[in-house]
Write a protein that holds these residues in place. Structure first.
Motif, PDB file in Angstrom:
ATOM      1  N   SER A 170       4.466  18.951  -9.554  1.00 58.92           N
ATOM      2  CA  SER A 170       4.615  19.921  -8.468  1.00 58.92           C
ATOM      3  C   SER A 170       3.934  19.444  -7.183  1.00 58.92           C
ATOM      4  O   SER A 170       4.184  19.996  -6.116  1.00 58.92           O
ATOM      5  N   ARG A 171       3.103  18.414  -7.268  1.00 63.76           N
ATOM      6  CA  ARG A 171       2.419  17.881  -6.095  1.00 63.76           C
ATOM      7  C   ARG A 171       3.186  16.738  -5.438  1.00 63.76           C
ATOM      8  O   ARG A 171       2.746  16.172  -4.450  1.00 63.76           O
ATOM      9  N   ILE A 172       4.356  16.389  -5.983  1.00 70.35           N
ATOM     10  CA  ILE A 172       5.214  15.349  -5.430  1.00 70.35           C
ATOM     11  C   ILE A 172       6.408  16.033  -4.773  1.00 70.35           C
ATOM     12  O   ILE A 172       7.088  16.843  -5.401  1.00 70.35           O
ATOM     13  N   ARG A 173       6.657  15.714  -3.493  1.00 68.54           N
ATOM     14  CA  ARG A 173       7.743  16.369  -2.761  1.00 68.54           C
ATOM     15  C   ARG A 173       8.608  15.309  -2.084  1.00 68.54           C
ATOM     16  O   ARG A 173       8.099  14.407  -1.424  1.00 68.54           O
ATOM     17  N   LEU A 174       9.925  15.430  -2.276  1.00 65.90           N
ATOM     18  CA  LEU A 174      10.877  14.539  -1.633  1.00 65.90           C
ATOM     19  C   LEU A 174      11.089  15.007  -0.199  1.00 65.90           C
ATOM     20  O   LEU A 174      11.533  16.131   0.034  1.00 65.90           O
ATOM     21  N   VAL A 175      10.749  14.165   0.764  1.00 68.33           N
ATOM     22  CA  VAL A 175      10.829  14.528   2.173  1.00 68.33           C
ATOM     23  C   VAL A 175      12.148  14.070   2.784  1.00 68.33           C
ATOM     24  O   VAL A 175      12.783  14.804   3.531  1.00 68.33           O
ATOM     25  N   SER A 176      12.583  12.865   2.444  1.00 65.33           N
ATOM     26  CA  SER A 176      13.771  12.287   3.058  1.00 65.33           C
ATOM     27  C   SER A 176      14.464  11.373   2.058  1.00 65.33           C
ATOM     28  O   SER A 176      13.819  10.790   1.196  1.00 65.33           O
ATOM     29  N   GLY A 177      15.797  11.245   2.208  1.00 59.21           N
ATOM     30  CA  GLY A 177      16.549  10.330   1.357  1.00 59.21           C
ATOM     31  C   GLY A 177      17.111  10.977   0.116  1.00 59.21           C
ATOM     32  O   GLY A 177      17.175  10.345  -0.929  1.00 59.21           O
ATOM     33  N   PHE A 178      17.570  12.215   0.218  1.00 56.46           N
ATOM     34  CA  PHE A 178      18.067  12.940  -0.947  1.00 56.46           C
ATOM     35  C   PHE A 178      19.250  12.240  -1.602  1.00 56.46           C
ATOM     36  O   PHE A 178      19.390  12.270  -2.812  1.00 56.46           O
ATOM     37  N   SER A 179      20.106  11.598  -0.822  1.00 64.79           N
ATOM     38  CA  SER A 179      21.274  10.920  -1.390  1.00 64.79           C
ATOM     39  C   SER A 179      21.268   9.427  -1.086  1.00 64.79           C
ATOM     40  O   SER A 179      22.310   8.778  -1.124  1.00 64.79           O
ATOM     41  N   SER A 180      20.104   8.888  -0.796  1.00 63.16           N
ATOM     42  CA  SER A 180      19.963   7.471  -0.484  1.00 63.16           C
ATOM     43  C   SER A 180      19.018   6.816  -1.486  1.00 63.16           C
ATOM     44  O   SER A 180      18.238   7.491  -2.148  1.00 63.16           O
ATOM     45  N   ARG A 181      19.095   5.505  -1.586  1.00 63.84           N
ATOM     46  CA  ARG A 181      18.141   4.802  -2.454  1.00 63.84           C
ATOM     47  C   ARG A 181      16.786   4.644  -1.778  1.00 63.84           C
ATOM     48  O   ARG A 181      15.786   4.439  -2.452  1.00 63.84           O
ATOM     49  N   GLU A 182      16.778   4.681  -0.467  1.00 68.66           N
ATOM     50  CA  GLU A 182      15.530   4.601   0.292  1.00 68.66           C
ATOM     51  C   GLU A 182      15.020   6.020   0.526  1.00 68.66           C
ATOM     52  O   GLU A 182      15.655   6.799   1.226  1.00 68.66           O
ATOM     53  N   LYS A 183      13.891   6.360  -0.080  1.00 71.37           N
ATOM     54  CA  LYS A 183      13.373   7.723  -0.056  1.00 71.37           C
ATOM     55  C   LYS A 183      11.944   7.750   0.479  1.00 71.37           C
ATOM     56  O   LYS A 183      11.239   6.762   0.415  1.00 71.37           O
ATOM     57  N   ILE A 184      11.562   8.923   0.976  1.00 70.99           N
ATOM     58  CA  ILE A 184      10.186   9.149   1.389  1.00 70.99           C
ATOM     59  C   ILE A 184       9.677  10.338   0.580  1.00 70.99           C
ATOM     60  O   ILE A 184      10.276  11.410   0.606  1.00 70.99           O
ATOM     61  N   PHE A 185       8.598  10.098  -0.165  1.00 71.84           N
ATOM     62  CA  PHE A 185       7.959  11.161  -0.939  1.00 71.84           C
ATOM     63  C   PHE A 185       6.610  11.460  -0.326  1.00 71.84           C
ATOM     64  O   PHE A 185       5.968  10.582   0.245  1.00 71.84           O
ATOM     65  N   GLU A 186       6.184  12.701  -0.470  1.00 68.82           N
ATOM     66  CA  GLU A 186       4.859  13.097  -0.029  1.00 68.82           C
ATOM     67  C   GLU A 186       4.067  13.553  -1.244  1.00 68.82           C
ATOM     68  O   GLU A 186       4.573  14.322  -2.061  1.00 68.82           O
ATOM     69  N   ILE A 187       2.849  13.067  -1.341  1.00 64.22           N
ATOM     70  CA  ILE A 187       1.960  13.475  -2.424  1.00 64.22           C
ATOM     71  C   ILE A 187       0.960  14.451  -1.828  1.00 64.22           C
ATOM     72  O   ILE A 187       0.204  14.108  -0.922  1.00 64.22           O
ATOM     73  N   LEU A 188       0.982  15.676  -2.304  1.00 65.85           N
ATOM     74  CA  LEU A 188       0.116  16.726  -1.765  1.00 65.85           C
ATOM     75  C   LEU A 188      -1.223  16.739  -2.452  1.00 65.85           C
ATOM     76  O   LEU A 188      -1.422  16.321  -3.529  1.00 65.85           O
ATOM     77  N   ALA A 233       0.800  -1.226   0.000  1.00 64.69           N
ATOM     78  CA  ALA A 233       0.000   0.000   0.000  1.00 64.69           C
ATOM     79  C   ALA A 233       0.835   1.280   0.000  1.00 64.69           C
ATOM     80  O   ALA A 233       0.444   2.269  -0.614  1.00 64.69           O
ATOM     81  N   SER A 234       1.986   1.281   0.658  1.00 63.36           N
ATOM     82  CA  SER A 234       2.767   2.517   0.747  1.00 63.36           C
ATOM     83  C   SER A 234       4.220   2.358   0.323  1.00 63.36           C
ATOM     84  O   SER A 234       5.008   3.293   0.467  1.00 63.36           O
ATOM     85  N   HIS A 235       4.605   1.210  -0.209  1.00 67.29           N
ATOM     86  CA  HIS A 235       5.988   0.983  -0.643  1.00 67.29           C
ATOM     87  C   HIS A 235       6.038   0.743  -2.154  1.00 67.29           C
ATOM     88  O   HIS A 235       5.250  -0.034  -2.679  1.00 67.29           O
ATOM     89  N   PHE A 236       7.009   1.419  -2.787  1.00 69.34           N
ATOM     90  CA  PHE A 236       7.156   1.350  -4.237  1.00 69.34           C
ATOM     91  C   PHE A 236       8.619   1.146  -4.599  1.00 69.34           C
ATOM     92  O   PHE A 236       9.510   1.563  -3.866  1.00 69.34           O
ATOM     93  N   ALA A 237       8.857   0.541  -5.744  1.00 70.81           N
ATOM     94  CA  ALA A 237      10.179   0.468  -6.350  1.00 70.81           C
ATOM     95  C   ALA A 237      10.082   1.271  -7.640  1.00 70.81           C
ATOM     96  O   ALA A 237       9.188   1.035  -8.456  1.00 70.81           O
TER      97      ALA A 237
END
Length: 72
Positions: free
Chosen positions: A54-72, A21-25
């Motif tokens: 513009s509604r997709i925002r990178l929250v965490s993991g700027f230099s990592s393969r594991e990232k957290i995005f927020e969809i506004l 539900a909340s994990h993607f590759a």
């Protein structure tokens, strides 16, 4: 909504695969330089969710393969 992404830069083909539900590759062909892969990943997610990039925002993991995005 926050989603967890395993990013795969420099892939041979681009794809978005939903693992649960909340994990993607997400695979993109862009290299991880100067934020190119992050932008491409955000654009791929925007297309997958049918929203503007513009509604997709990178929250965490700027230099990592594991990232957290927020969809506004």
């Amino acid at each position: 909504m926050k989603i967890f992404v395993h990013a795969k830069p420099r892939a041979k083909a681009e794809y978005v695969e939903q693992l649960d539900a909340s994990h993607f590759a997400v695979a993109v062909v862009e290299p991880p330089k100067n934020g190119e892969a992050n932008r491409a990943t955000a654009e791929a997610l925007a297309e997958h969710f049918s929203v503007s990039p513009s509604r997709i925002r990178l929250v965490s993991g700027f230099s990592s393969r594991e990232k957290i995005f927020e969809i506004l």
